[in-house]
Design an enzyme around this catalytic site. Structure first.
Site, short mmCIF file in Angstrom:
data_model
loop_
_atom_site.label_atom_id
_atom_site.label_comp_id
_atom_site.label_asym_id
_atom_site.label_seq_id
_atom_site.Cartn_x
_atom_site.Cartn_y
_atom_site.Cartn_z
N CYS A 78 0.83 -1.21 0.00
CA CYS A 78 0.00 0.00 0.00
C CYS A 78 0.87 1.27 0.00
O CYS A 78 1.46 1.58 -1.03
CB CYS A 78 -0.97 -0.06 1.17
SG CYS A 78 -2.44 0.91 0.89
N HIS A 174 -3.32 -5.43 1.90
CA HIS A 174 -2.60 -5.63 3.17
C HIS A 174 -2.66 -7.08 3.66
O HIS A 174 -3.43 -7.39 4.56
CB HIS A 174 -3.24 -4.75 4.26
CG HIS A 174 -3.03 -3.30 4.08
ND1 HIS A 174 -1.93 -2.64 4.56
CD2 HIS A 174 -3.80 -2.37 3.49
CE1 HIS A 174 -2.02 -1.36 4.27
NE2 HIS A 174 -3.14 -1.16 3.62
N GLU A 176 -0.80 -8.43 5.65
CA GLU A 176 -0.40 -8.46 7.07
C GLU A 176 -1.60 -8.28 8.00
O GLU A 176 -1.49 -8.47 9.20
CB GLU A 176 0.68 -7.40 7.35
CG GLU A 176 0.22 -5.95 7.40
CD GLU A 176 -0.02 -5.32 6.01
OE1 GLU A 176 0.01 -6.05 5.01
OE2 GLU A 176 -0.26 -4.10 5.98
N1 GLN Z 1 -3.42 6.42 1.12
C1 GLN Z 1 -2.16 6.14 1.73
C2 GLN Z 1 -1.04 6.93 1.06
O1 GLN Z 1 -1.25 7.59 0.11
C3 GLN Z 1 -1.85 4.67 1.72
C4 GLN Z 1 -2.84 3.92 2.58
C5 GLN Z 1 -2.31 2.64 3.17
O2 GLN Z 1 -1.12 2.37 3.22
N2 GLN Z 1 -3.21 1.84 3.67
O3 GLN Z 1 0.07 6.86 1.50
#
Ligand code: GLN
Length: 190
Positions: A78, A174, A176
């Site tokens: 992410c 995710h 994790e």
């Molecule tokens: N929206 C977040 C970003 O731009 C990422 C979100 C996440 O890691 N769950 O960094």
């Protein structure tokens, strides 16, 4: 083999817990000298602008860039995937410090804000048989990948959610946050 989890911000504890389930002894990495002792590194989910700023502040951007994908396998989940990407769309104005090492284009917050977060079964044979439980939290979208980047998983609408370029791995979801260690196991084998 020593695996590290970048522990500046975000859900690094959850990553460490799964790694321990797999029998690894993960190191929380905050400083260049800690980075020097790992050959696998997970960049967790969280806030990519914050993690990027802290990477710059702790003198970690350069040493990480120099090794990522070479003698250091790196997996970004992410926010971590955003930090790996060569190109970021919908970036914070004025830009944000990133590693910019993987040949992918990502769009931040592609599905909207926190209220548009979602969970979905994902079909991703690269990680083993049977669907994965996909958790998407203010997730980015991988909009494009360069030559040499392998797409590992997509949503039913075709959106790319996992990709690999040699020893660099990016997932927009995710693993994790689930009880399923398959993606972690896959990463440790890179
Ligand atoms: N929206 C977040 C970003 O731009 C990422 C979100 C996440 O890691 N769950 O960094």
């Amino acid at each position: 083999m020593t695996v590290g989890v970048l522990a500046l911000q975000g859900d690094f504890r959850e990553h460490s817990a799964i790694l321990r389930q797999l029998g690894a002894d993960p190191l929380e990495v905050r400083l260049p000298r800690q980075l020097a002792s790992v050959n696998h590194l997970i960049i967790p989910g969280g806030e990519s602008t914050t993690i990027g700023r802290l990477l710059a502040l702790y003198g970690m951007l350069e040493p990480l860039r120099a090794r990522a994908g070479r003698d250091l396998a790196v997996w970004g989940t992410c926010a971590g995937a955003i930090l790996l990407a060569r190109e970021i769309l919908d970036q914070k104005q004025g830009g944000q410090p990133t590693l910019s090492v993987m040949d992918i284009t990502v769009r931040r917050n592609a599905y909207g804000g926190q209220l548009n977060s979602f969970e979905l079964p994902i079909d991703a044979p690269a990680f083993g048989e049977g669907p994965l439980h996909g958790v998407f939290i203010r997730a980015p979208l991988i909009e494009a990948v360069g030559q040499g980047v392998e797409v590992l998983a997509r949503l039913p609408d075709g959106a790319i959610i996992a990709a690999r370029q040699g020893r660099l791995l990016a997932t927009t979801f995710h693993p994790e946050l689930t009880a399923d260690a398959r993606v972690h196991r896959y990463f440790l084998e890179l």
